[in-house]
Motif scaffolding. Structure first.
Motif, short mmCIF file in Angstrom:
data_model
loop_
_atom_site.label_atom_id
_atom_site.label_comp_id
_atom_site.label_asym_id
_atom_site.label_seq_id
_atom_site.Cartn_x
_atom_site.Cartn_y
_atom_site.Cartn_z
N SER A 179 -6.24 -16.28 8.03
CA SER A 179 -5.71 -15.23 8.89
C SER A 179 -6.02 -15.57 10.34
CB SER A 179 -6.36 -13.89 8.52
OG SER A 179 -5.91 -12.88 9.38
N ALA A 205 -2.50 -11.35 -1.60
CA ALA A 205 -3.56 -11.26 -2.61
C ALA A 205 -3.00 -11.55 -4.00
CB ALA A 205 -4.20 -9.87 -2.58
N TYR A 250 -1.67 -7.81 2.57
CA TYR A 250 -2.21 -7.69 1.21
C TYR A 250 -1.27 -8.29 0.17
CZ TYR A 250 -6.01 -4.79 2.90
OH TYR A 250 -7.12 -4.35 3.55
N ALA A 270 -0.53 -4.38 7.53
CA ALA A 270 -1.13 -4.15 6.20
C ALA A 270 -0.39 -4.88 5.09
CB ALA A 270 -1.19 -2.65 5.90
N LEU A 311 0.82 -1.21 0.00
CA LEU A 311 0.00 0.00 0.00
C LEU A 311 0.85 1.26 0.00
CD1 LEU A 311 -2.74 -1.14 2.52
CD2 LEU A 311 -2.79 -1.23 0.03
#
Length: 147
Positions: free
Chosen positions: A85, A118, A115, A112, A27
């Motif tokens: 998770s 993904a 991610y 974070a 991010l």
């Protein structure tokens, strides 16, 4: 790659292996660290890095799996491997599953950075063959022994 480690001694084969990778956070929030751990049940390396109590994922994984689809899917040694998770320690996220009869943990800093899972992630079993070239970066602070 920013580190490789294992748990065991000269009398027995390693009970756990860990591979650390570092790079930009997904991010754009600075650097991110990811440690993959493959371990025999009861070893505790992955749980310790994830900030879990006990040597295995235990109740946190049971609660995460209860009727839920996997939160991440990776390919480990060519096989699809689901990860869930689990509640992790401060400042990190942790995902746990099983492959080839061992626990597979992905522990990421900052939280974070989870991610990253993904994307398509492929893990290769280095016991089967070694890539011709591995690139190493600065050592991971997450695999350093503590006094």
């Amino acid at each position: 790659m920013s580190g490789v480690g294992w748990v065991g001694d000269e009398r027995v084969r390693p009970r756990a292996t860990a591979v650390a990778c570092s790079g930009p956070a997904p991010l754009g929030t600075g650097p991110a660290d990811l440690v993959f751990v493959a371990e025999r049940p009861g070893t505790g390396l992955g749980a310790g890095l994830a900030g879990l109590s006990g040597p295995d994922p235990g109740d946190g994984l049971c609660a995460a799996m209860n009727g839920a689809v996997p939160h991440a899917k990776i390919r480990a040694a060519g096989h699809p491997t689901p990860l869930w998770s689990v509640p992790a320690g401060d400042g990190r996220s942790a995902y746990v599953g099983a492959a080839k009869g061992v626990w597979l943990y992905a522990v990421l800093w900052p939280a974070a950075a989870g991610y990253l899972l993904a994307d398509q992630v492929f893990l290769h079993d280095l016991a089967e063959s070694m890539p011709s070239e591995l690139v190493f970066g600065a050592p991971s602070p997450h695999l350093c022994p503590t006094a």
